[in-house]
Design a protein around this motif. Structure first.
Motif, PDB file in Angstrom:
ATOM      1  N   LEU A 199      -7.017  -9.503  -7.384  1.00  0.00           N
ATOM      2  CA  LEU A 199      -7.761  -8.250  -7.378  1.00  0.00           C
ATOM      3  C   LEU A 199      -6.814  -7.064  -7.269  1.00  0.00           C
ATOM      4  CD1 LEU A 199     -10.609  -9.229  -4.851  1.00  0.00           C
ATOM      5  CD2 LEU A 199     -10.693  -9.313  -7.351  1.00  0.00           C
ATOM      6  N   THR A 200      -7.252  -5.939  -7.790  1.00  0.00           N
ATOM      7  CA  THR A 200      -6.486  -4.695  -7.708  1.00  0.00           C
ATOM      8  C   THR A 200      -7.435  -3.575  -7.323  1.00  0.00           C
ATOM      9  OG1 THR A 200      -5.090  -5.481  -9.527  1.00  0.00           O
ATOM     10  CG2 THR A 200      -4.875  -3.175  -8.910  1.00  0.00           C
ATOM     11  N   THR A 201      -7.128  -2.857  -6.258  1.00  0.00           N
ATOM     12  CA  THR A 201      -7.954  -1.708  -5.906  1.00  0.00           C
ATOM     13  C   THR A 201      -7.747  -0.610  -6.939  1.00  0.00           C
ATOM     14  OG1 THR A 201      -6.255  -0.678  -4.520  1.00  0.00           O
ATOM     15  CG2 THR A 201      -7.775  -2.222  -3.435  1.00  0.00           C
ATOM     16  N   MET A 202      -8.745   0.239  -7.092  1.00  0.00           N
ATOM     17  CA  MET A 202      -8.632   1.275  -8.114  1.00  0.00           C
ATOM     18  C   MET A 202      -7.537   2.279  -7.780  1.00  0.00           C
ATOM     19  SD  MET A 202     -12.437   1.902  -9.680  1.00  0.00           S
ATOM     20  CE  MET A 202     -13.325   2.213  -8.157  1.00  0.00           C
ATOM     21  N   ARG A 203      -7.328   2.561  -6.483  1.00  0.00           N
ATOM     22  CA  ARG A 203      -6.225   3.470  -6.167  1.00  0.00           C
ATOM     23  C   ARG A 203      -4.882   2.819  -6.485  1.00  0.00           C
ATOM     24  NH1 ARG A 203      -7.578   3.902   0.260  1.00  0.00           N
ATOM     25  NH2 ARG A 203      -7.169   1.723   0.876  1.00  0.00           N
ATOM     26  N   ASP A 204      -4.811   1.483  -6.382  1.00  0.00           N
ATOM     27  CA  ASP A 204      -3.576   0.799  -6.770  1.00  0.00           C
ATOM     28  C   ASP A 204      -3.384   0.811  -8.281  1.00  0.00           C
ATOM     29  OD1 ASP A 204      -2.777   0.302  -4.224  1.00  0.00           O
ATOM     30  OD2 ASP A 204      -3.190  -1.860  -4.246  1.00  0.00           O
ATOM     31  N   VAL A 205      -4.483   0.793  -9.047  1.00  0.00           N
ATOM     32  CA  VAL A 205      -4.351   0.959 -10.500  1.00  0.00           C
ATOM     33  C   VAL A 205      -3.635   2.271 -10.786  1.00  0.00           C
ATOM     34  CG1 VAL A 205      -5.582   1.248 -12.682  1.00  0.00           C
ATOM     35  CG2 VAL A 205      -6.390  -0.429 -11.017  1.00  0.00           C
ATOM     36  N   GLY A 206      -3.984   3.307 -10.028  1.00  0.00           N
ATOM     37  CA  GLY A 206      -3.306   4.596 -10.177  1.00  0.00           C
ATOM     38  C   GLY A 206      -1.832   4.504  -9.822  1.00  0.00           C
ATOM     39  N   LYS A 207      -1.512   3.843  -8.717  1.00  0.00           N
ATOM     40  CA  LYS A 207      -0.107   3.703  -8.303  1.00  0.00           C
ATOM     41  C   LYS A 207       0.694   2.915  -9.345  1.00  0.00           C
ATOM     42  CE  LYS A 207      -1.272   3.582  -3.356  1.00  0.00           C
ATOM     43  NZ  LYS A 207      -1.308   2.712  -2.148  1.00  0.00           N
ATOM     44  N   LEU A 208       0.074   1.866  -9.870  1.00  0.00           N
ATOM     45  CA  LEU A 208       0.755   1.042 -10.868  1.00  0.00           C
ATOM     46  C   LEU A 208       0.953   1.797 -12.176  1.00  0.00           C
ATOM     47  CD1 LEU A 208      -1.236  -2.169  -9.987  1.00  0.00           C
ATOM     48  CD2 LEU A 208       1.260  -1.999  -9.863  1.00  0.00           C
ATOM     49  N   THR A 209      -0.008   2.648 -12.524  1.00  0.00           N
ATOM     50  CA  THR A 209       0.136   3.468 -13.733  1.00  0.00           C
ATOM     51  C   THR A 209       1.270   4.460 -13.577  1.00  0.00           C
ATOM     52  OG1 THR A 209      -2.232   3.230 -14.214  1.00  0.00           O
ATOM     53  CG2 THR A 209      -1.066   5.042 -15.281  1.00  0.00           C
ATOM     54  N   VAL A 210       1.369   5.076 -12.406  1.00  0.00           N
ATOM     55  CA  VAL A 210       2.490   5.993 -12.147  1.00  0.00           C
ATOM     56  C   VAL A 210       3.809   5.242 -12.257  1.00  0.00           C
ATOM     57  CG1 VAL A 210       3.637   7.385 -10.374  1.00  0.00           C
ATOM     58  CG2 VAL A 210       1.170   7.597 -10.719  1.00  0.00           C
ATOM     59  N   ALA A 211       3.853   4.027 -11.734  1.00  0.00           N
ATOM     60  CA  ALA A 211       5.081   3.233 -11.805  1.00  0.00           C
ATOM     61  C   ALA A 211       5.460   2.920 -13.247  1.00  0.00           C
ATOM     62  CB  ALA A 211       4.910   1.945 -11.004  1.00  0.00           C
TER      63      ALA A 211
END
Length: 319
Positions: A199-211
């Protein structure tokens, strides 16, 4: 535009499609937190909308973002929005996935754009031989084919698996395909409760996109399989019980894989609009969010959420 330390130019001026949507908002929130890394941040959105959308746009304006209201189907308006942009980031929802195809073609012909990050943010659509036949994957597969046929565009597919926020929610639409009702202390677990799911939290989707935006070399022209954590329905239940201090007091039932398959078939046969969700729940329960390797370390994201974090957020949202 190229960085002397990198063979792939870093994204500076970014145009967002779907920024006001379910996954667009948390992605943009994390990009804004890292605004100093970028140049122009531009939102392309349809005109009008409710008060909540207008307040959101106004808030972004105060943070220095540019807002362009236009028609995504207008070639003239899209090309005008592309001026000075080097990266297009799409977070368009599932029903608008095909709208990316003309955007990709226009981006390919535009002199300033060299990178296009499409709206993936979900299950791996090439997990195995059967993936090509899954109904929810068809539009994304077409988008990938178009991108991979371009000559100049760089791209990254950000494969996050299911959003923890949705997986751990109170699914009032049809609890039979999984639900977590904190107030009623009722839960429907998928499978036997012991099958692993990433699972991935939606705020982590944001962090991963920034990365991904920060590390173009390692994310160039590939699918990145990333996640917040791997768990099981049983482990999630135990965490809900711990945080609500109600061990043994939850009403627990199960939807087996066979039940999910039956519900999925019924949903598609009756042409229910959210039939896609039934297919995805079945795919997750079959283990198609688990990969031979994960790519988190390649892009070095900020600290990601744990199961404890995700359950805490789920409880807060309900209570």
């Amino acid at each position: 535009m190229a960085d002397s330390a990198s063979s792939v130019a870093k994204s500076k001026n970014i145009l967002f499609f779907g920024a006001t949507g379910t996954i667009g908002r948390p992605i943009l929130e994390q990009v804004i937190k890292n605004k100093s890394l970028f140049g122009r941040l531009v939102i392309f959105t349809a005109p009008g909308g409710d008060q909540a959308k207008q307040s959101l746009l106004q808030g972004w304006k105060t943070k220095g973002l540019e807002i362009i209201e236009g028609d995504i189907s207008s070639e003239k308006q899209v090309l005008a929005a592309f001026e000075g942009i080097d990266t297009v980031l799409s977070a368009l929802g599932r029903t608008a996935i095909a709208a990316q195809i003309p955007l990709i073609r226009l981006a390919e012909s535009h002199p300033s754009i060299y990178r296009f990050i499409p709206s993936e943010f979900g299950t791996d659509i090439k997990f195995g031989p059967s993936s090509a036949n899954e109904k929810p994957h068809q539009e994304k597969l077409k988008v990938r084919a178009i991108l991979e046929a371009t000559k100049k565009l760089d791209y990254t597919y950000i494969v996050t698996g299911p959003f923890a926020d949705g997986y751990l929610s109170n699914n009032s639409r049809d609890p039979r395909i999984g639900t977590w009702d904190v107030k009623a202390r009722t839960v429907v677990l998928l499978g036997t409760g012991k099958e692993k799911v990433a699972l991935t939290t939606m705020r982590d989707v944001g962090k991963l996109t920034v990365a991904v935006l920060k590390h173009p070399d390692v994310s160039s022209k590939r699918a990145l399989k990333v996640k917040s954590f791997v768990t099981t329905p049983d482990e999630i239940l135990a965490e809900f019980q711990r945080q609500t201090q109600t061990e043994g007091k939850w009403n627990v039932s199960y939807s087996s894989l066979e039940t999910l398959k039956q519900l999925e078939a019924e949903a598609w046969a009756s042409k229910v609009p959210p039939a896609t969700f039934y297919t995805l729940r079945r795919i997750w329960t079959e283990g198609a969010t688990l990969y031979d390797q994960w790519d988190n370390d390649d892009i070095q994201p900020e600290k990601l959420d744990t199961l404890e974090d995700a359950v805490k957020l789920a409880i807060e949202q309900q209570v």
